[in-house]
Design a protein around this motif. Structure first.
Motif, PDB file in Angstrom:
ATOM      1  N   THR A   1       1.138  18.120  -4.397  1.00  0.00           N
ATOM      2  CA  THR A   1       1.580  19.416  -3.875  1.00  0.00           C
ATOM      3  C   THR A   1       1.546  19.477  -2.353  1.00  0.00           C
ATOM      4  OG1 THR A   1      -0.668  20.292  -4.092  1.00  0.00           O
ATOM      5  CG2 THR A   1       0.835  20.625  -5.956  1.00  0.00           C
ATOM      6  N   HIS A   2       0.993  18.445  -1.718  1.00  0.00           N
ATOM      7  CA  HIS A   2       0.885  18.440  -0.259  1.00  0.00           C
ATOM      8  C   HIS A   2       2.109  17.769   0.354  1.00  0.00           C
ATOM      9  CE1 HIS A   2      -3.329  19.759  -0.237  1.00  0.00           C
ATOM     10  NE2 HIS A   2      -3.493  18.979  -1.289  1.00  0.00           N
ATOM     11  N   PRO A   3       2.425  18.079   1.616  1.00  0.00           N
ATOM     12  CA  PRO A   3       3.497  17.347   2.301  1.00  0.00           C
ATOM     13  C   PRO A   3       3.165  15.858   2.338  1.00  0.00           C
ATOM     14  CG  PRO A   3       2.834  19.291   3.542  1.00  0.00           C
ATOM     15  CD  PRO A   3       1.834  19.131   2.452  1.00  0.00           C
ATOM     16  N   PRO A   4       4.176  15.013   2.494  1.00  0.00           N
ATOM     17  CA  PRO A   4       3.950  13.571   2.341  1.00  0.00           C
ATOM     18  C   PRO A   4       2.823  13.000   3.196  1.00  0.00           C
ATOM     19  CG  PRO A   4       6.299  14.029   2.422  1.00  0.00           C
ATOM     20  CD  PRO A   4       5.606  15.318   2.724  1.00  0.00           C
ATOM     21  N   PHE A   5       2.814  13.275   4.501  1.00  0.00           N
ATOM     22  CA  PHE A   5       1.789  12.641   5.334  1.00  0.00           C
ATOM     23  C   PHE A   5       0.402  13.171   4.998  1.00  0.00           C
ATOM     24  CE2 PHE A   5      -0.759  11.913   9.157  1.00  0.00           C
ATOM     25  CZ  PHE A   5      -0.559  10.542   9.307  1.00  0.00           C
ATOM     26  N   ALA A   6       0.288  14.464   4.766  1.00  0.00           N
ATOM     27  CA  ALA A   6      -1.006  15.029   4.384  1.00  0.00           C
ATOM     28  C   ALA A   6      -1.461  14.454   3.045  1.00  0.00           C
ATOM     29  CB  ALA A   6      -0.910  16.551   4.308  1.00  0.00           C
TER      30      ALA A   6
ATOM     31  N   GLN B   1       0.829  -1.206   0.000  1.00  0.00           N
ATOM     32  CA  GLN B   1       0.000   0.000   0.000  1.00  0.00           C
ATOM     33  C   GLN B   1       0.865   1.258   0.000  1.00  0.00           C
ATOM     34  OE1 GLN B   1      -2.973  -1.382  -0.995  1.00  0.00           O
ATOM     35  NE2 GLN B   1      -3.842   0.295   0.212  1.00  0.00           N
ATOM     36  N   ILE B   2       1.881   1.261   0.833  1.00  0.00           N
ATOM     37  CA  ILE B   2       2.761   2.430   0.899  1.00  0.00           C
ATOM     38  C   ILE B   2       3.514   2.591  -0.416  1.00  0.00           C
ATOM     39  CG2 ILE B   2       4.803   3.385   2.038  1.00  0.00           C
ATOM     40  CD1 ILE B   2       3.802   2.110   4.629  1.00  0.00           C
ATOM     41  N   SER B   3       3.938   1.488  -1.009  1.00  0.00           N
ATOM     42  CA  SER B   3       4.676   1.550  -2.271  1.00  0.00           C
ATOM     43  C   SER B   3       3.810   2.115  -3.385  1.00  0.00           C
ATOM     44  CB  SER B   3       5.193   0.158  -2.636  1.00  0.00           C
ATOM     45  OG  SER B   3       6.143   0.219  -3.668  1.00  0.00           O
ATOM     46  N   SER B   4       2.539   1.706  -3.427  1.00  0.00           N
ATOM     47  CA  SER B   4       1.627   2.230  -4.459  1.00  0.00           C
ATOM     48  C   SER B   4       1.455   3.732  -4.311  1.00  0.00           C
ATOM     49  CB  SER B   4       0.269   1.531  -4.357  1.00  0.00           C
ATOM     50  OG  SER B   4       0.377   0.182  -4.698  1.00  0.00           O
ATOM     51  N   TRP B   5       1.285   4.172  -3.065  1.00  0.00           N
ATOM     52  CA  TRP B   5       1.143   5.608  -2.849  1.00  0.00           C
ATOM     53  C   TRP B   5       2.426   6.349  -3.199  1.00  0.00           C
ATOM     54  CZ3 TRP B   5       4.222   8.286   0.640  1.00  0.00           C
ATOM     55  CH2 TRP B   5       3.964   9.667   0.698  1.00  0.00           C
ATOM     56  N   ALA B   6       3.564   5.856  -2.725  1.00  0.00           N
ATOM     57  CA  ALA B   6       4.833   6.554  -2.935  1.00  0.00           C
ATOM     58  C   ALA B   6       5.188   6.651  -4.415  1.00  0.00           C
ATOM     59  CB  ALA B   6       5.958   5.848  -2.172  1.00  0.00           C
ATOM     60  N   ALA B   7       4.870   5.592  -5.185  1.00  0.00           N
ATOM     61  CA  ALA B   7       5.189   5.607  -6.615  1.00  0.00           C
ATOM     62  C   ALA B   7       4.452   6.712  -7.339  1.00  0.00           C
ATOM     63  CB  ALA B   7       4.855   4.259  -7.240  1.00  0.00           C
ATOM     64  N   SER B   8       3.287   7.073  -6.845  1.00  0.00           N
ATOM     65  CA  SER B   8       2.517   8.134  -7.493  1.00  0.00           C
ATOM     66  C   SER B   8       2.767   9.507  -6.870  1.00  0.00           C
ATOM     67  CB  SER B   8       1.019   7.822  -7.401  1.00  0.00           C
ATOM     68  OG  SER B   8       0.599   7.747  -6.047  1.00  0.00           O
ATOM     69  N   TYR B   9       3.376   9.527  -5.690  1.00  0.00           N
ATOM     70  CA  TYR B   9       3.586  10.805  -5.006  1.00  0.00           C
ATOM     71  C   TYR B   9       4.916  11.446  -5.330  1.00  0.00           C
ATOM     72  CZ  TYR B   9       4.528  14.212  -1.346  1.00  0.00           C
ATOM     73  OH  TYR B   9       4.853  15.373  -0.688  1.00  0.00           O
ATOM     74  N   PHE B  10       6.005  10.669  -5.235  1.00  0.00           N
ATOM     75  CA  PHE B  10       7.326  11.274  -5.387  1.00  0.00           C
ATOM     76  C   PHE B  10       7.551  11.738  -6.822  1.00  0.00           C
ATOM     77  CE2 PHE B  10       8.222   8.940  -1.450  1.00  0.00           C
ATOM     78  CZ  PHE B  10       8.779   9.973  -0.717  1.00  0.00           C
ATOM     79  N   PRO B  11       8.065  12.950  -7.005  1.00  0.00           N
ATOM     80  CA  PRO B  11       8.284  13.482  -8.353  1.00  0.00           C
ATOM     81  C   PRO B  11       9.209  12.591  -9.159  1.00  0.00           C
ATOM     82  CG  PRO B  11       8.555  15.194  -6.693  1.00  0.00           C
ATOM     83  CD  PRO B  11       8.463  13.903  -5.955  1.00  0.00           C
TER      84      PRO B  11
END
Length: 810
Positions: free
Chosen positions: A173-178, A151-161
């Motif tokens: 555009t939001h901080p990571p936890f938000a 779950q974290i990997s799926s989110w991180a793959a789409s979040y990190f530039p």
């Protein structure tokens, strides 16, 4: 040397207006950060020691913490060591030496260690600090711990530039936890897995990661003794993405409270809290409470003493065997009136084979080892307007170069497959989160894929530094190379790169230190500065007069094919055309000899090994185009005479160093604080990827799934992988890299080495705590003194070891 900040440093760097929660919480978070080593993106690959942040602790303690936090192995197994002992590779006298070094001589006898290794009892499984997810009982086949990581990997793959991703996350555009909190309120998969009400529950969380971690500490009833182990375990379970976050903060002193690593820790902790509160008690809360109520204290994990002693003894014995070979070299003296060619190579272990072949082909040739960026900390602006740093990550570029040409073996455009592979995969997380409607975005991305830029090989300083700065740089280059006064008419500066196709880890073969970038542009600029008439005039004014007929020229060593490309120099004088032709002939023959020497290790036989090696470099399905730096086990800083004629089989980093000309010790200090540290990072990445590839490597290369240019997953899920593919260290039958700690051999007085230690206690700690081995070469190889943790030097190989204090005061 960039390492994790201390707790005091973090508190100092945080503004006074910050309001901290429980100080025990902040201390635990900071300690947990140690588990995270930076993970560079694929295009800027850097070999990193997974235990980078544990240099101030004894090797056994650091290894124990890593094993407890990750569940993986960081030392050889008892079975491996028992086999080595049975083969006679762990003599009893070296076990005694290891017991003395480790301060265990009063606790164990030599026989105790040997009996522990040779007993037929099976080795216990590695103990680790559990999280709620580790203990929770899943109803399906997939453990909760794996589900949370996915779950974290799926989110991180789409979040990190990711520069190659055409589709961007709406929460980016939001901080990571938000951002994760918003993502979780739309994520239905936890509910499908049994976490009923997860989306609504996520909406009740505070957006501040420290507030969340405080909540977790309270609701999970975490005792103070388990706080830092627990947080270490959480980060250890997502060390890939946490490492990527650490890389993004590498060049800035980010306080722990505001670190992206802390935000990821909060995300991982939130999932544990969700399991604790949303699953039936018998599946999560009860197992967790039973664990916390056990009697023993879980706060410290250490490795088996017998394993630590035996591995140390094995390494000391191998070090002495190597020293015995060096002793035999003392009789070799080279008296060369004027060298026919001088060639300066990178200290990369693959250069050693080619250097040996060049010297065998032309006895009048001299070769040298120097950091492969040639003292030119350079950033290059590519045709696609990207800045790429061509220098070790321990340094920041001070020169800037505009791309002007390419090395002939690199094409101008990447294939459509390469564009798809690197530009779209990171959008797959959208399909999981938003359904098939995301498919249109992926198809659109295919039409906007970006071709990977070709690697630059020739450039001009932009703008040209003033002549005084160029002269200062030239002086540093000349002194660092230890070329001496007897310069040849032609001096080659040989950078290196690697040809490989369809390989996410291609940059790792290019260079393990300089962000995976070629040393060619650095060599070109260094050569032009050293050929500059103005610079030469200023050098003469400073007492360094280069021969008027000496010319410097850049070249490029392809480590996959061992071909040498002589980089074009538009102002190359007619007087030196013959010199260049002779050099080309020597290097052509040396390259052929090196290919033949490497062929057996690649499983190639017969008369056609050379074309087979070249074919492998162009074969997109080839999983082992070369062995890279596999096998590296020694770092030697000494004159070439100490190793001349020896076939070191591409296992040693060779740095030229003449302590007799380094009267103030500045070059020694530079070598011990930069190239040696870089070599240790490379060595430890191969070490860790060999000992436990599942935990510290990247698994099977054939199953890799690129997350843009950020990194790879193995398959479709799991954490971002942190190390080398198994194919880089294993040939399918056996390991090609023996996991032992790097041994450094430095030809310099022990007093000079101690002086560097006095100025750099963090470097001294690596030897005092057993992360690296060190031997001083004395009197041109007449004697060898081993550094013993605690500051003593012991003559090794003598009938009666002479021990003397490292400092007169002691």
């Amino acid at each position: 040397m960039n390492s994790e900040l201390s707790i005091k440093d973090h508190l100092r760097l945080t503004s006074a207006s910050d309001v901290y929660p429980d100080p025990r919480l902040m201390e635990a978070i900071t300690i947990a950060h140690r588990v995270v080593a930076p993970v560079w993106p694929l295009n800027d690959f850097v070999a990193v020691n997974p235990a980078l942040n544990f240099g101030d602790q004894p090797f056994g303690d650091g290894a124990g913490t890593l094993q407890a936090a990750t569940g993986g192995r960081f030392m050889l197994s008892k079975g491996d060591l028992a086999t080595a002992a049975a083969d006679g590779r762990i003599p009893s006298q070296y076990v005694a030496m290891a017991l003395e070094d480790l301060g265990l001589a009063t606790r164990y006898a030599v026989d105790d260690i040997m009996q522990s290794l040779l007993s037929k009892e099976s080795e216990d499984a590695l103990a680790f600090w559990p999280s709620v997810a580790d203990l929770a009982r899943a109803t399906g086949e997939k453990p909760w711990a794996d589900f949370v990581t996915d779950q974290i990997s799926s989110w991180a793959a789409s979040y990190f530039p990711d520069n190659s991703a055409a589709v961007k996350a709406p929460w980016g555009t939001h901080p990571p936890f938000a951002a994760w909190r918003r993502y979780s309120q739309r994520d239905r998969e936890p509910g499908f897995m049994g976490l009923k009400g997860f989306r609504q529950w996520a909406g009740t969380l505070d957006e501040d990661p420290l507030t969340l971690l405080t909540t977790v500490m309270e609701r999970l009833n975490l005792p103070p003794s388990y706080l830092s182990p627990y947080f270490s375990r959480l980060l250890g379970s997502i060390r890939g993405w946490a490492g990527h976050a650490r890389y993004r903060e590498w060049h800035g002193d980010v306080p722990v409270a505001h670190s992206m690593v802390t935000a990821l820790l909060a995300i991982r902790a939130a999932y544990d809290l969700a399991l604790f509160e949303l699953l039936p008690n018998e599946r999560a809360a009860d197992p967790w409470t039973m664990f916390l109520n056990r009697s023993e204290e879980p706060q410290r994990m250490s490795v088996d003493d017998a394993v630590l002693v035996a591995q140390t003894a094995l390494e000391l014995a191998e070090q002495d065997n190597f020293i015995a070979q060096l002793r035999d070299q003392r009789a070799i003296v080279r008296d060369v009136p004027r060298p026919s060619i001088q060639a300066v190579f990178c200290i990369d272990v693959r250069s050693e084979r080619l250097r040996h072949a060049v010297e065998a082909e032309d006895p009048l040739a001299q070769t040298y080892g120097f950091a492969g960026f040639f003292g030119v900390p350079l950033s290059v602006l590519t045709k696609t307007a990207e800045r790429r740093d061509h220098c070790p990550v321990l340094l920041s570029p001070t020169l800037h170069c505009t791309h002007t040409a390419h090395s002939p073996q690199y094409g101008e455009a990447a294939s459509a497959w390469s564009g798809f592979r690197s530009g779209v995969v990171s959008a797959f997380a959208f399909v999981e989160s938003f359904g098939l409607g995301a498919g249109a975005s992926i198809l659109k991305a295919l039409s906007h894929r970006k071709a990977a830029p070709a690697l630059p090989s020739v450039g001009n300083p932009d703008p040209l530094p003033p002549v005084d700065e160029r002269t200062d740089l030239a002086l540093r280059i000349l002194k660092g190379m230890s070329l001496g006064d007897n310069l040849a008419r032609l001096v080659l500066l040989v950078g290196h790169d690697a040809t490989t196709e369809n390989n996410p880890y291609a940059a790792g073969l290019a260079c393990g230190a300089c962000g995976g970038h070629s040393g060619a542009p650095n060599a070109v600029i260094a050569a032009r500065i050293l050929n500059d008439p103005e610079v030469r005039t200023r050098l003469a004014d400073r007492g360094v007069a280069l021969p008027s007929d000496t010319r410097f020229l850049a070249a490029l060593h392809d480590t996959t094919t061992d071909d040498i490309t002589f980089l074009p120099e538009p102002l190359w004088p007619e007087s030196h055309v013959t010199d260049l032709d002779k050099a080309k002939a020597v290097f052509s023959a040396a390259g052929a000899a090196t290919r033949r020497a490497r062929a057996h290790g690649l499983g190639l036989t017969g008369k056609t090994v050379e074309p087979q090696i070249r074919r492998r470099s162009r074969d997109w399905s080839e999983i082992r185009p070369e062995w890279g730096l596999a096998g590296c086990n020694a770092f030697i800083a000494a004159p070439r005479a100490r190793t001349y004629g020896m076939d070191l089989e591409g296992r040693a980093f060779l740095h030229s160093y003449d302590h007799t000309t380094d009267t103030e010790g500045g070059i020694l200090e530079l070598i011990m604080t930069a190239p040696l540290i870089v070599a240790s990072w490379i060595s430890y990445q191969y070490y860790a990827s060999s000992i436990d590839n599942e935990t510290f490597g990247s698994g099977d290369k054939t199953l890799h799934n690129n997350i843009g240019d950020i990194g790879v997953l193995e398959g479709a899920s799991g954490d971002l992988r942190v190390g080398l593919p198994i194919q880089s260290v294993h040939d399918g039958m056996r390991l090609r890299h023996e996991p032992t700690r790097l041994r450094a051999l430095i030809e310099a007085p022990t007093e000079a080495i101690d002086a560097v230690f006095d100025k750099h206690p963090d470097v001294k700690a690596l030897f005092d705590h057993g992360w690296l081995h060190l031997t001083a070469i004395i009197d041109q190889g007449a004697a060898f003194y081993r550094y013993q943790p605690g500051g003593r030097w012991i003559e090794t190989g003598a009938a009666t070891p002479a021990v003397f204090a490292a400092r007169a005061a002691e």
